[in-house]
Enzyme design. Structure first.
Site, PDB file in Angstrom:
ATOM      1  N   ARG A   1       0.855  -1.188   0.000  1.00 40.09           N
ATOM      2  CA  ARG A   1       0.000   0.000   0.000  1.00 40.09           C
ATOM      3  C   ARG A   1       0.890   1.237   0.000  1.00 40.09           C
ATOM      4  O   ARG A   1       2.075   1.165   0.302  1.00 40.09           O
ATOM      5  CB  ARG A   1      -0.904   0.030   1.246  1.00 40.09           C
ATOM      6  CG  ARG A   1      -1.924  -1.087   1.323  1.00 40.09           C
ATOM      7  CD  ARG A   1      -3.097  -0.844   0.393  1.00 40.09           C
ATOM      8  NE  ARG A   1      -4.140  -1.850   0.560  1.00 40.09           N
ATOM      9  CZ  ARG A   1      -5.174  -1.720   1.383  1.00 40.09           C
ATOM     10  NH1 ARG A   1      -5.292  -0.650   2.143  1.00 40.09           N
ATOM     11  NH2 ARG A   1      -6.090  -2.686   1.454  1.00 40.09           N
TER      12      ARG A   1
ATOM     13  N   HIS B   1      17.631  -6.968   4.192  1.00 43.01           N
ATOM     14  CA  HIS B   1      18.241  -7.307   2.901  1.00 43.01           C
ATOM     15  C   HIS B   1      17.705  -6.328   1.858  1.00 43.01           C
ATOM     16  O   HIS B   1      16.718  -6.608   1.182  1.00 43.01           O
ATOM     17  CB  HIS B   1      17.898  -8.750   2.521  1.00 43.01           C
ATOM     18  CG  HIS B   1      18.640  -9.273   1.339  1.00 43.01           C
ATOM     19  ND1 HIS B   1      19.095 -10.562   1.262  1.00 43.01           N
ATOM     20  CD2 HIS B   1      19.011  -8.690   0.168  1.00 43.01           C
ATOM     21  CE1 HIS B   1      19.705 -10.757   0.097  1.00 43.01           C
ATOM     22  NE2 HIS B   1      19.658  -9.614  -0.584  1.00 43.01           N
TER      23      HIS B   1
ATOM     24  N   ARG C   1      17.358  -4.820  -1.505  1.00 42.39           N
ATOM     25  CA  ARG C   1      17.678  -5.129  -2.895  1.00 42.39           C
ATOM     26  C   ARG C   1      17.566  -3.864  -3.757  1.00 42.39           C
ATOM     27  O   ARG C   1      16.849  -2.929  -3.397  1.00 42.39           O
ATOM     28  CB  ARG C   1      16.746  -6.217  -3.415  1.00 42.39           C
ATOM     29  CG  ARG C   1      17.054  -7.593  -2.816  1.00 42.39           C
ATOM     30  CD  ARG C   1      16.087  -8.648  -3.340  1.00 42.39           C
ATOM     31  NE  ARG C   1      16.543  -9.991  -3.022  1.00 42.39           N
ATOM     32  CZ  ARG C   1      16.312 -10.626  -1.879  1.00 42.39           C
ATOM     33  NH1 ARG C   1      15.621 -10.018  -0.928  1.00 42.39           N
ATOM     34  NH2 ARG C   1      16.755 -11.845  -1.666  1.00 42.39           N
TER      35      ARG C   1
ATOM     36  N   HIS D   1      11.130  -4.660  -0.867  1.00 39.80           N
ATOM     37  CA  HIS D   1      10.679  -4.718   0.532  1.00 39.80           C
ATOM     38  C   HIS D   1      11.475  -3.692   1.344  1.00 39.80           C
ATOM     39  O   HIS D   1      11.105  -2.534   1.384  1.00 39.80           O
ATOM     40  CB  HIS D   1      10.740  -6.128   1.123  1.00 39.80           C
ATOM     41  CG  HIS D   1      11.798  -7.017   0.558  1.00 39.80           C
ATOM     42  ND1 HIS D   1      13.141  -6.708   0.604  1.00 39.80           N
ATOM     43  CD2 HIS D   1      11.707  -8.224  -0.061  1.00 39.80           C
ATOM     44  CE1 HIS D   1      13.833  -7.690   0.039  1.00 39.80           C
ATOM     45  NE2 HIS D   1      13.000  -8.620  -0.374  1.00 39.80           N
TER      46      HIS D   1
ATOM     47  N   GLU E   1      22.396  -7.411   4.681  1.00 39.13           N
ATOM     48  CA  GLU E   1      22.834  -8.429   3.731  1.00 39.13           C
ATOM     49  C   GLU E   1      22.417  -8.040   2.316  1.00 39.13           C
ATOM     50  O   GLU E   1      21.429  -7.324   2.117  1.00 39.13           O
ATOM     51  CB  GLU E   1      22.269  -9.804   4.096  1.00 39.13           C
ATOM     52  CG  GLU E   1      20.772  -9.891   4.199  1.00 39.13           C
ATOM     53  CD  GLU E   1      20.294 -11.258   4.654  1.00 39.13           C
ATOM     54  OE1 GLU E   1      21.016 -11.921   5.419  1.00 39.13           O
ATOM     55  OE2 GLU E   1      19.193 -11.653   4.236  1.00 39.13           O
TER      56      GLU E   1
ATOM     57  N   HIS F   1      17.606 -19.238   6.284  1.00 36.28           N
ATOM     58  CA  HIS F   1      16.711 -19.479   5.149  1.00 36.28           C
ATOM     59  C   HIS F   1      15.821 -20.686   5.441  1.00 36.28           C
ATOM     60  O   HIS F   1      16.276 -21.820   5.477  1.00 36.28           O
ATOM     61  CB  HIS F   1      17.451 -19.712   3.832  1.00 36.28           C
ATOM     62  CG  HIS F   1      16.590 -19.366   2.633  1.00 36.28           C
ATOM     63  ND1 HIS F   1      16.575 -18.110   2.051  1.00 36.28           N
ATOM     64  CD2 HIS F   1      15.674 -20.096   1.969  1.00 36.28           C
ATOM     65  CE1 HIS F   1      15.706 -18.106   1.054  1.00 36.28           C
ATOM     66  NE2 HIS F   1      15.146 -19.306   0.986  1.00 36.28           N
TER      67      HIS F   1
ATOM     68  N   HIS G   1      10.950 -15.004   7.350  1.00 37.10           N
ATOM     69  CA  HIS G   1       9.682 -15.463   6.793  1.00 37.10           C
ATOM     70  C   HIS G   1       8.874 -16.268   7.803  1.00 37.10           C
ATOM     71  O   HIS G   1       7.719 -15.946   8.096  1.00 37.10           O
ATOM     72  CB  HIS G   1       9.939 -16.296   5.532  1.00 37.10           C
ATOM     73  CG  HIS G   1       8.688 -16.745   4.852  1.00 37.10           C
ATOM     74  ND1 HIS G   1       8.023 -15.969   3.925  1.00 37.10           N
ATOM     75  CD2 HIS G   1       7.961 -17.886   4.974  1.00 37.10           C
ATOM     76  CE1 HIS G   1       6.945 -16.613   3.512  1.00 37.10           C
ATOM     77  NE2 HIS G   1       6.886 -17.778   4.124  1.00 37.10           N
TER      78      HIS G   1
END
Length: 254
Positions: free
Chosen positions: A18, A43, A45, A50, A70, A206, A229
């Site tokens: 949003r 992280h 990117r 995000h 990272e 991960h 996650h």
């Protein structure tokens, strides 16, 4: 005790769906810290899908625990395509600016949904070596995102890494299926032992969760796990503070 660093990328992903500042990234970092998190991981990117560069700046200004940034050290600057979002300055430029406690180098790209492999140091070690030296000169602990390959640990130490972060998706898949779990875990154990032999610290991350960590926490020399996650999914069910506390309990063997 094994340190828990909470990855806030998925919190940012919800916000970015949003045109809003909710959920607030520093606020959720504080929730995690107050619940016992040892560190915060992000992280950023280049596409800023995000966590954004400005989120990293906001976190660096308020964190009183370890900050782990990272990303791909070869990612250069990129103009933002979203109004009100600052440009991405390039990964190493952002690290130079913010001086996090730890910098985890990851060989990812825009086409990857998420990080899905570690470095091949036979091919990339020479390019990484000067970056690792720069991180050390800046007082930043370095970590290399690596597959469970014992033979690469000596190279990681030789080129100047302080730690490695084991990419644990294969272990998570084996833990879910129960197929060849012992063999898979053995590969991670052998890699951790090889890392310890050359005085590398061992991190992991991960797809680790409350269930498979009961096995993985026994990895020799494991110092830190970075979890985002699964912890965020658990937080939707039981709340962020309770989720952080649950992961800390599992890591402590309780």
């Amino acid at each position: 005790m094994i340190a828990l660093s909470v990855n806030l990328n998925k919190i940012a992903l919800i916000r970015n769906s949003r045109d809003t500042v909710i959920p607030d990234i520093p606020e959720h970092a504080r929730l995690c810290i107050d619940a016992g998190a040892d560190g915060i991981t992000v992280h950023p990117r280049p596409d800023q899908r995000h966590i954004r560069a400005d989120d990293c700046r906001d976190l660096a200004a308020m964190l009183d625990v370890e900050f782990n940034i990272e990303g791909n050290p070869f990612a250069g600057p990129r103009a933002s395509d979203r109004a009100g979002v600052s440009d991405y300055p390039g990964f190493m430029e952002l690290v130079r600016e913010l001086r996090p406690t730890q910098c985890t180098l990851v060989p990812d790209g825009d086409a990857q949904l998420t990080s899905d492999h570690g470095f091949d140091l036979h091919r990339q070690g020479e390019d990484l070596e000067p970056l690792l030296a720069e991180l050390r000169s800046l007082g930043i602990r370095s970590s290399l995102f690596m597959d469970p390959e014992p033979e690469q640990m000596a190279i990681a130490a030789q080129i100047g890494a302080d730690r490695i972060e084991l990419y644990t998706e294969t272990f998570a898949v084996a833990a879910d299926s129960g197929v060849e779990l012992g063999q898979c875990y053995g590969r991670f154990r052998d890699t951790a032992e090889a890392a310890l032999e050359v005085r590398l610290g061992v991190n992991a991350g991960h797809d680790l969760n409350l269930h498979n960590l009961t096995v993985f926490r026994e990895l020799p020399g494991l110092m830190e796990v970075s979890i985002g996650h699964a912890l965020t999914v658990d937080a939707l069910r039981i709340g962020m503070p309770a989720a952080v506390q649950a992961y800390r309990s599992v890591l402590a063997g309780r």
